[in-house]
Design a protein around this motif. Sequence first.
Motif, PDB file in Angstrom:
ATOM      1  N   ALA A 175       0.848  -1.205   0.000  1.00  0.00           N
ATOM      2  CA  ALA A 175       0.000   0.000   0.000  1.00  0.00           C
ATOM      3  C   ALA A 175       0.879   1.249   0.000  1.00  0.00           C
ATOM      4  CB  ALA A 175      -0.892   0.007   1.230  1.00  0.00           C
ATOM      5  N   ASP A 176       0.314   2.315  -0.527  1.00  0.00           N
ATOM      6  CA  ASP A 176       0.987   3.612  -0.488  1.00  0.00           C
ATOM      7  C   ASP A 176       0.322   4.361   0.684  1.00  0.00           C
ATOM      8  OD1 ASP A 176       1.962   6.080  -0.970  1.00  0.00           O
ATOM      9  OD2 ASP A 176       1.138   6.285  -2.996  1.00  0.00           O
ATOM     10  N   CYS A 177       1.070   4.634   1.762  1.00  0.00           N
ATOM     11  CA  CYS A 177       0.419   5.136   2.993  1.00  0.00           C
ATOM     12  C   CYS A 177       0.741   6.589   3.302  1.00  0.00           C
ATOM     13  CB  CYS A 177       0.850   4.297   4.193  1.00  0.00           C
ATOM     14  SG  CYS A 177       0.224   2.628   4.125  1.00  0.00           S
ATOM     15  N   LEU A 178      -0.253   7.262   3.806  1.00  0.00           N
ATOM     16  CA  LEU A 178      -0.074   8.622   4.321  1.00  0.00           C
ATOM     17  C   LEU A 178      -0.655   8.646   5.730  1.00  0.00           C
ATOM     18  CD1 LEU A 178       0.527  11.700   3.901  1.00  0.00           C
ATOM     19  CD2 LEU A 178      -1.774  11.890   2.949  1.00  0.00           C
ATOM     20  N   VAL A 179       0.165   9.059   6.697  1.00  0.00           N
ATOM     21  CA  VAL A 179      -0.299   9.131   8.088  1.00  0.00           C
ATOM     22  C   VAL A 179      -0.772  10.559   8.377  1.00  0.00           C
ATOM     23  CG1 VAL A 179       0.563   9.140  10.470  1.00  0.00           C
ATOM     24  CG2 VAL A 179       1.084   7.220   8.972  1.00  0.00           C
ATOM     25  N   VAL A 180      -2.037  10.670   8.795  1.00  0.00           N
ATOM     26  CA  VAL A 180      -2.582  12.002   9.113  1.00  0.00           C
ATOM     27  C   VAL A 180      -3.213  11.927  10.511  1.00  0.00           C
ATOM     28  CG1 VAL A 180      -4.163  13.828   8.362  1.00  0.00           C
ATOM     29  CG2 VAL A 180      -3.060  12.394   6.660  1.00  0.00           C
ATOM     30  N   PRO A 181      -2.420  12.253  11.551  1.00  0.00           N
ATOM     31  CA  PRO A 181      -2.957  12.190  12.920  1.00  0.00           C
ATOM     32  C   PRO A 181      -4.123  13.165  13.089  1.00  0.00           C
ATOM     33  CG  PRO A 181      -0.566  12.458  12.920  1.00  0.00           C
ATOM     34  CD  PRO A 181      -1.024  12.690  11.523  1.00  0.00           C
ATOM     35  N   LEU A 182      -5.088  12.741  13.889  1.00  0.00           N
ATOM     36  CA  LEU A 182      -6.331  13.517  13.949  1.00  0.00           C
ATOM     37  C   LEU A 182      -7.158  13.133  15.162  1.00  0.00           C
ATOM     38  CD1 LEU A 182      -8.709  15.076  12.513  1.00  0.00           C
ATOM     39  CD2 LEU A 182      -9.173  12.961  11.295  1.00  0.00           C
ATOM     40  N   ASP A 183      -7.672  14.139  15.862  1.00  0.00           N
ATOM     41  CA  ASP A 183      -8.698  13.903  16.883  1.00  0.00           C
ATOM     42  C   ASP A 183     -10.028  14.291  16.244  1.00  0.00           C
ATOM     43  OD1 ASP A 183     -10.534  14.051  18.946  1.00  0.00           O
ATOM     44  OD2 ASP A 183      -9.076  14.770  20.407  1.00  0.00           O
ATOM     45  N   VAL A 184     -10.894  13.321  16.020  1.00  0.00           N
ATOM     46  CA  VAL A 184     -12.132  13.604  15.276  1.00  0.00           C
ATOM     47  C   VAL A 184     -13.095  14.504  16.045  1.00  0.00           C
ATOM     48  CG1 VAL A 184     -12.050  11.488  13.879  1.00  0.00           C
ATOM     49  CG2 VAL A 184     -13.348  11.494  16.010  1.00  0.00           C
TER      50      VAL A 184
END
Length: 265
Positions: free
Chosen positions: A55-64
């Motif tokens: 997979a090509d991954c992008l990490v985007v930390p987030l508090d919904v």
Amino acid sequence: MSYFKQKVIWITGATSGIGEALAKELANYKPVLILSARRTIILQEVAEECTKKGADCLVVPLDVSDASQITEAANTIYEQHPHIDILINNAGISQRSYAKDTALEVDRKIMEVNFFGNIALTKVVLPKMLQQNAGQIVVMSSVVGHFGFKSRSAYAASKHALHGFYETLYIENQHNNLKVNIICPGRIQTNISVHSLQQDGKEHGKMDPYQAKGMPADVFAKRALKAIERNKRVANIGNWDIWMIYCKRYVPWLFYLITKRIKDK
Ligand SMILES: NC(=O)c1ccc[n+]([C@@H]2O[C@H](COP(=O)([O-])OP(=O)(O)OC[C@H]3O[C@@H](n4cnc5c(N)ncnc54)[C@H](OP(=O)(O)O)[C@@H]3O)[C@@H](O)[C@H]2O)c1
């Protein structure tokens, strides 16, 4: 399931349980995975494993539960990918306390994460999906999106609210190409009970015995992906607990007899 190949898929709650299992299963089909949750280091570990699978991954930390973080996260994603094909709106927290004891702030927190955070994510991806006349929104509800259950008042309310919102969203967009799928897991072996909130807002911190006997998360993930590929409007996935949905619908007196006897907290 070549359906997922090279699709841009945003998964929330990817650090644990169902979200993590979905990410790892999806990675086999070599999509672009955007992984979100609050714990960055764990997100990076999951991304590393998914990358190894292709997979090509992008990490985007987030508090919904923070609306400004949602807008920022969407901007970060759109800088790198012109569109999102599938949003898997999975992040959530559960509850282990009776309605009579639960502080209102705890009810609000559960609604903030499970309902408002969820629909806020949908609202940031929806305009582009509608503009492109393509897009799929997958919502992780629960069997308690169909009925109430002891110690889950706010949690069940948040999942019922999702059903109302997403059924309406689907109806409003039947003429567009928007796909909306509500997935209702039964008990799945994850840390959900550990992370559940008690009456005072503190974490329950325990693995419930029934939770530990639930469907393994990787088995669930495979079945959920089939439902997504088949564009199921509502998919109920789990072990025997799924039958509670039909019991409530067709034999309500039995449903209330069973729920009266359940001692589970
Ligand atoms: N397991 C079950 O039996 C079951 C049954 C029915 C429905 N579900 C639903 O399935 C979904 C996933 O649950 P799970 O079983 O995988 O539980 P889990 O193992 O506790 O995972 C919950 C995920 O949600 C994330 N999360 C929680 N609060 C967040 C926030 N404010 N912002 C962003 N991410 C947040 C957590 O990541 P961080 O802590 O890193 O933020 C974690 O990745 C939930 O919506 C749950 O209601 C689960």
